[in-house]
Scaffold this active site. Structure first.
Site, short mmCIF file in Angstrom:
data_model
loop_
_atom_site.label_atom_id
_atom_site.label_comp_id
_atom_site.label_asym_id
_atom_site.label_seq_id
_atom_site.Cartn_x
_atom_site.Cartn_y
_atom_site.Cartn_z
N ASP A 35 0.91 -1.22 0.09
CA ASP A 35 -0.07 0.05 -0.02
C ASP A 35 0.94 1.21 -0.03
O ASP A 35 1.96 1.14 0.82
CB ASP A 35 -0.82 0.03 1.25
N SER A 80 -7.17 -6.10 -6.07
CA SER A 80 -8.15 -6.69 -5.29
C SER A 80 -9.52 -6.73 -6.25
O SER A 80 -9.61 -5.80 -7.18
CB SER A 80 -8.39 -5.95 -3.86
N ASN A 83 -10.55 -3.25 -6.34
CA ASN A 83 -9.77 -2.08 -7.13
C ASN A 83 -10.37 -1.61 -8.51
O ASN A 83 -9.95 -0.95 -9.11
CB ASN A 83 -8.40 -2.63 -7.18
N ARG A 209 -5.62 -2.45 8.19
CA ARG A 209 -6.80 -3.11 7.83
C ARG A 209 -6.21 -4.45 7.09
O ARG A 209 -5.09 -4.34 6.43
CB ARG A 209 -7.36 -2.23 6.73
N GLU A 222 1.42 -13.20 12.17
CA GLU A 222 1.85 -12.09 13.13
C GLU A 222 1.85 -10.83 12.05
O GLU A 222 1.95 -10.91 10.84
CB GLU A 222 3.44 -12.06 13.18
#
Ligand code: FPP
Length: 257
Positions: A35, A80, A83, A209, A222
């Site tokens: 991102d 995605s 998108n 997110r 994690e």
């Protein structure tokens, strides 16, 4: 540690694992949400798409570092299902960018023993991109180096709904007893069947997110969130994420012994 790359064919030297990282406690599978491309471009007064172009360079370098440092699998969120709602020009740029990257990089991927796969609903992608994907997948399928999954037109909820439909069809045909549907049966119908679950999820640009990414598979991952924007993600940023991972105590819902 095994070195999967054919080193003689490399144009750059193998990068060695930073000394402060323990080679015995690396994540086997790293997933990344790349991102911040748009913000990276805006900060430089450039069009957003230049951020995506630079993002490809960051992805190539991350793939190579993961391979050099002994990480078995890298999964990246490239596009995605959501998108498509971006401006048409940006979507077309991304599709053309993906085609160009694949056409240009396939030889290098083959040479460096990378096994590339694409996860997502590929049928909605432009025909030219679909055929490059088919070719790249087939030509690298038996490679034994790093496993590189590129999620393209991928959405986790869509993937989960597809699994539910597929299992229901098998039940309807009398091939599957509903009571036999357990976690393993469910996971084996996901697009990631055969892959280990990611141990570490890295998200750049400071957003907290999951954005519909690998919701099932990330159950015990994690999470490492960094303010670094994806095009700036480099060896230092990757080492920082791995160091963060190595300081975690993974309990998988249990207690420490
Ligand atoms: C989001 O940044 C990032 C993307 C939409 C990913 C673009 C894809 C790549 C960099 C790599 C593709 C590689 C292959 C091999 C096909 P953003 O636009 O959301 O950034 P912003 O949040 O700053 O606007």
């Amino acid at each position: 540690m095994s070195r999967p790359l054919v080193t003689a064919a490399r144009s750059t030297a193998l990068s060695s694992l930073p000394a402060d990282l323990d080679p015995g406690r690396l994540p086997a599978h790293v997933a990344v949400i790349m991102d911040g491309n748009g913000r990276w471009a805006r900060q430089r007064g450039l069009p957003r798409v230049m951020g995506h172009r630079q993002g490809v360079e960051a992805l190539k370098s991350t793939l190579r570092l993961c391979s050099d440092w002994g990480i078995a699998t890298l999964t990246a969120y490239a596009f995605s299902t959501e998108n498509w709602s971006r401006p048409g020009e940006e979507v077309s740029f991304l599709m053309t960018l993906f085609e160009g990257v694949l056409a240009r990089e396939l030889e290098g991927l083959e040479r460096e023993d990378v096994r590339i796969r694409f996860l997502g609903d590929l049928t909605a992608l432009p025909a030219g991109l679909q055929s490059l994907i088919e070719d790249a997948t087939a030509r690298t399928a038996s490679n034994a180096g790093i496993r590189f999954n590129v999620c393209t037109n991928y959405g986790s909820r869509h993937e989960l709904v597809e699994v539910a439909r597929e299992l229901a069809r098998r039940v309807q045909r009398g091939e599957l007893d509903p009571e036999a549907i357990d976690e393993a049966a469910f996971a084996s119908a996901l697009q990631t069947a055969g892959e280990s679950d990611p141990d570490l999820l890295i998200r750049t640009s400071g957003e907290f997110r999951l954005s519909n990414f690998l919701l099932w598979q990330l159950a015990y991952a994690e999470l490492h969130i960094t303010d670094v924007l994806w095009p700036d993600f480099d060896a230092v940023a990757l080492a920082t994420a791995l160091g963060d991972f190595q300081r975690r105590q993974r309990r998988f819902g249990g207690v420490l012994s």
